[in-house]
Design a protein around this motif. Structure first.
Motif, PDB file in Angstrom:
ATOM      1  N   GLU A   1       4.259   8.860   8.440  1.00  0.00           N
ATOM      2  CA  GLU A   1       5.715   8.781   8.521  1.00  0.00           C
ATOM      3  C   GLU A   1       6.331   7.927   7.428  1.00  0.00           C
ATOM      4  OE1 GLU A   1       7.242   7.811  12.370  1.00  0.00           O
ATOM      5  OE2 GLU A   1       5.729   9.028  13.366  1.00  0.00           O
ATOM      6  N   SER A   2       5.592   6.992   6.884  1.00  0.00           N
ATOM      7  CA  SER A   2       6.081   6.112   5.818  1.00  0.00           C
ATOM      8  C   SER A   2       5.368   6.444   4.522  1.00  0.00           C
ATOM      9  CB  SER A   2       5.819   4.646   6.174  1.00  0.00           C
ATOM     10  OG  SER A   2       6.469   4.297   7.364  1.00  0.00           O
ATOM     11  N   ASP A   3       5.977   6.007   3.438  1.00  0.00           N
ATOM     12  CA  ASP A   3       5.357   6.184   2.117  1.00  0.00           C
ATOM     13  C   ASP A   3       4.693   4.904   1.626  1.00  0.00           C
ATOM     14  OD1 ASP A   3       6.205   8.929   1.677  1.00  0.00           O
ATOM     15  OD2 ASP A   3       8.232   8.099   1.555  1.00  0.00           O
ATOM     16  N   PHE A   4       5.232   3.747   2.067  1.00  0.00           N
ATOM     17  CA  PHE A   4       4.682   2.454   1.655  1.00  0.00           C
ATOM     18  C   PHE A   4       4.642   1.514   2.850  1.00  0.00           C
ATOM     19  CE2 PHE A   4       6.003   4.197  -2.345  1.00  0.00           C
ATOM     20  CZ  PHE A   4       5.043   3.747  -3.233  1.00  0.00           C
ATOM     21  N   LEU A   5       3.647   0.651   2.846  1.00  0.00           N
ATOM     22  CA  LEU A   5       3.530  -0.423   3.827  1.00  0.00           C
ATOM     23  C   LEU A   5       3.497  -1.730   3.046  1.00  0.00           C
ATOM     24  CD1 LEU A   5       3.033  -1.470   6.732  1.00  0.00           C
ATOM     25  CD2 LEU A   5       0.585  -1.192   6.278  1.00  0.00           C
ATOM     26  N   LEU A   6       4.446  -2.613   3.332  1.00  0.00           N
ATOM     27  CA  LEU A   6       4.538  -3.884   2.627  1.00  0.00           C
ATOM     28  C   LEU A   6       4.220  -5.032   3.571  1.00  0.00           C
ATOM     29  CD1 LEU A   6       7.961  -3.346   0.777  1.00  0.00           C
ATOM     30  CD2 LEU A   6       5.671  -2.586   0.089  1.00  0.00           C
ATOM     31  N   HIS A   7       3.381  -5.936   3.135  1.00  0.00           N
ATOM     32  CA  HIS A   7       3.065  -7.164   3.872  1.00  0.00           C
ATOM     33  C   HIS A   7       3.914  -8.255   3.235  1.00  0.00           C
ATOM     34  CE1 HIS A   7      -0.026 -10.635   4.381  1.00  0.00           C
ATOM     35  NE2 HIS A   7       0.881 -10.684   5.325  1.00  0.00           N
ATOM     36  N   CYS A   8       4.838  -8.815   4.008  1.00  0.00           N
ATOM     37  CA  CYS A   8       5.791  -9.788   3.486  1.00  0.00           C
ATOM     38  C   CYS A   8       5.611 -11.144   4.151  1.00  0.00           C
ATOM     39  CB  CYS A   8       7.227  -9.307   3.735  1.00  0.00           C
ATOM     40  SG  CYS A   8       7.581  -7.696   3.002  1.00  0.00           S
ATOM     41  N   VAL A   9       5.852 -12.210   3.389  1.00  0.00           N
ATOM     42  CA  VAL A   9       5.803 -13.571   3.907  1.00  0.00           C
ATOM     43  C   VAL A   9       7.057 -14.285   3.413  1.00  0.00           C
ATOM     44  CG1 VAL A   9       4.518 -15.747   3.907  1.00  0.00           C
ATOM     45  CG2 VAL A   9       3.283 -13.579   3.879  1.00  0.00           C
ATOM     46  N   ALA A  10       7.745 -14.967   4.353  1.00  0.00           N
ATOM     47  CA  ALA A  10       8.984 -15.674   4.008  1.00  0.00           C
ATOM     48  C   ALA A  10       9.036 -17.019   4.718  1.00  0.00           C
ATOM     49  CB  ALA A  10      10.192 -14.828   4.399  1.00  0.00           C
TER      50      ALA A  10
ATOM     51  N   TRP B   1       0.841  -1.190   0.000  1.00  0.00           N
ATOM     52  CA  TRP B   1       0.000   0.000   0.000  1.00  0.00           C
ATOM     53  C   TRP B   1       0.877   1.241   0.000  1.00  0.00           C
ATOM     54  CZ3 TRP B   1      -0.535  -4.105   3.345  1.00  0.00           C
ATOM     55  CH2 TRP B   1      -1.729  -4.827   3.283  1.00  0.00           C
ATOM     56  N   MET B   2       0.478   2.262  -0.732  1.00  0.00           N
ATOM     57  CA  MET B   2       1.052   3.584  -0.575  1.00  0.00           C
ATOM     58  C   MET B   2       0.261   4.214   0.573  1.00  0.00           C
ATOM     59  SD  MET B   2       1.345   6.722  -3.315  1.00  0.00           S
ATOM     60  CE  MET B   2       1.953   5.642  -4.585  1.00  0.00           C
ATOM     61  N   VAL B   3       0.954   4.780   1.551  1.00  0.00           N
ATOM     62  CA  VAL B   3       0.288   5.279   2.750  1.00  0.00           C
ATOM     63  C   VAL B   3       0.699   6.716   3.045  1.00  0.00           C
ATOM     64  CG1 VAL B   3       0.051   2.980   3.778  1.00  0.00           C
ATOM     65  CG2 VAL B   3       2.101   4.331   4.265  1.00  0.00           C
TER      66      VAL B   3
ATOM     67  N   ASP C   1      14.905   5.789   1.728  1.00  0.00           N
ATOM     68  CA  ASP C   1      15.547   6.504   2.831  1.00  0.00           C
ATOM     69  C   ASP C   1      15.647   5.625   4.068  1.00  0.00           C
ATOM     70  OD1 ASP C   1      16.583   8.674   4.364  1.00  0.00           O
ATOM     71  OD2 ASP C   1      14.565   9.100   5.114  1.00  0.00           O
ATOM     72  N   SER C   2      14.540   4.957   4.417  1.00  0.00           N
ATOM     73  CA  SER C   2      14.557   4.109   5.609  1.00  0.00           C
ATOM     74  C   SER C   2      13.588   2.945   5.448  1.00  0.00           C
ATOM     75  CB  SER C   2      14.205   4.915   6.859  1.00  0.00           C
ATOM     76  OG  SER C   2      12.867   5.366   6.801  1.00  0.00           O
ATOM     77  N   VAL C   3      13.908   1.868   6.162  1.00  0.00           N
ATOM     78  CA  VAL C   3      13.062   0.676   6.198  1.00  0.00           C
ATOM     79  C   VAL C   3      12.901   0.303   7.662  1.00  0.00           C
ATOM     80  CG1 VAL C   3      12.839  -1.754   5.564  1.00  0.00           C
ATOM     81  CG2 VAL C   3      13.929  -0.152   3.976  1.00  0.00           C
ATOM     82  N   ARG C   4      11.662   0.267   8.116  1.00  0.00           N
ATOM     83  CA  ARG C   4      11.363  -0.213   9.472  1.00  0.00           C
ATOM     84  C   ARG C   4      10.555  -1.487   9.317  1.00  0.00           C
ATOM     85  NH1 ARG C   4       8.252   4.501  10.970  1.00  0.00           N
ATOM     86  NH2 ARG C   4       7.017   2.966  12.052  1.00  0.00           N
ATOM     87  N   THR C   5      10.888  -2.490  10.112  1.00  0.00           N
ATOM     88  CA  THR C   5      10.190  -3.764   9.999  1.00  0.00           C
ATOM     89  C   THR C   5       9.533  -4.136  11.318  1.00  0.00           C
ATOM     90  OG1 THR C   5      12.136  -5.064  10.591  1.00  0.00           O
ATOM     91  CG2 THR C   5      11.795  -4.608   8.250  1.00  0.00           C
TER      92      THR C   5
END
Length: 156
Positions: free
Chosen positions: A107-116, A102-104, A137-141
């Protein structure tokens, strides 16, 4: 908020039933919504053609299939021009670990739902793909601990 589609009470019942059970037969669906099978099928096809029903999927148990890691990544870009946002959005389509994006705002520009399959695979994705992507610029998980609610996506 006005609806973008012209739906009557029967259409809403059909959507609710299909969201609860996408494998329901047309005959059973017709019974549950109170109409006969032929007009029910016509209504479902009309909902599909209008793009209201976008498709049907099986919901798989990731843990049983070895996909134990579910995480969310909050991505902040250096620049948020239309071209930059579209470029990053396009990149998400090619990352197999990203299941939804999602583009949000905020504080963030994108939210990614990841599965591994495991933590190492997810970590490699974050380090080798996300953080090395131009304009990131930054990645928070956030790793999930357990699912506590899993409802259909739409409230009907």
């Amino acid at each position: 908020m006005p609806l973008k589609a012209d739906l009557d009470a029967i259409d809403w019942k059909i959507l609710k039933q299909l969201q609860d059970n996408g494998r329901i037969t047309n005959v059973e669906l017709a019974e549950r919504v109170g109409i006969s099978a032929p007009p029910c099928l016509r209504r479902v096809r009309k909902l599909e053609e209008a793009g209201i029903i976008q498709g049907y999927r099986a919901i798989l148990n990731g843990a049983i299939l070895g996909q134990d890691i579910v995480a969310f990544c909050m991505i902040r870009l250096h620049r948020q021009s239309d071209a930059d946002l579209k470029n990053f959005a396009e990149k998400t389509k090619h990352w197999t670990l990203v299941r939804r994006a999602w583009m949000v705002s905020g504080e963030s520009d994108f939210l990614l739902h990841c599965v591994a399959s495991d933590l190492g695979t997810f970590q490699n994705f974050v380090i080798e793909e996300l953080t090395s992507t131009p304009n990131v610029d930054s990645v928070r998980t956030s790793l999930t601990i357990r699912s506590v609610k899993n409802e259909p996506l739409m409230v009907l």
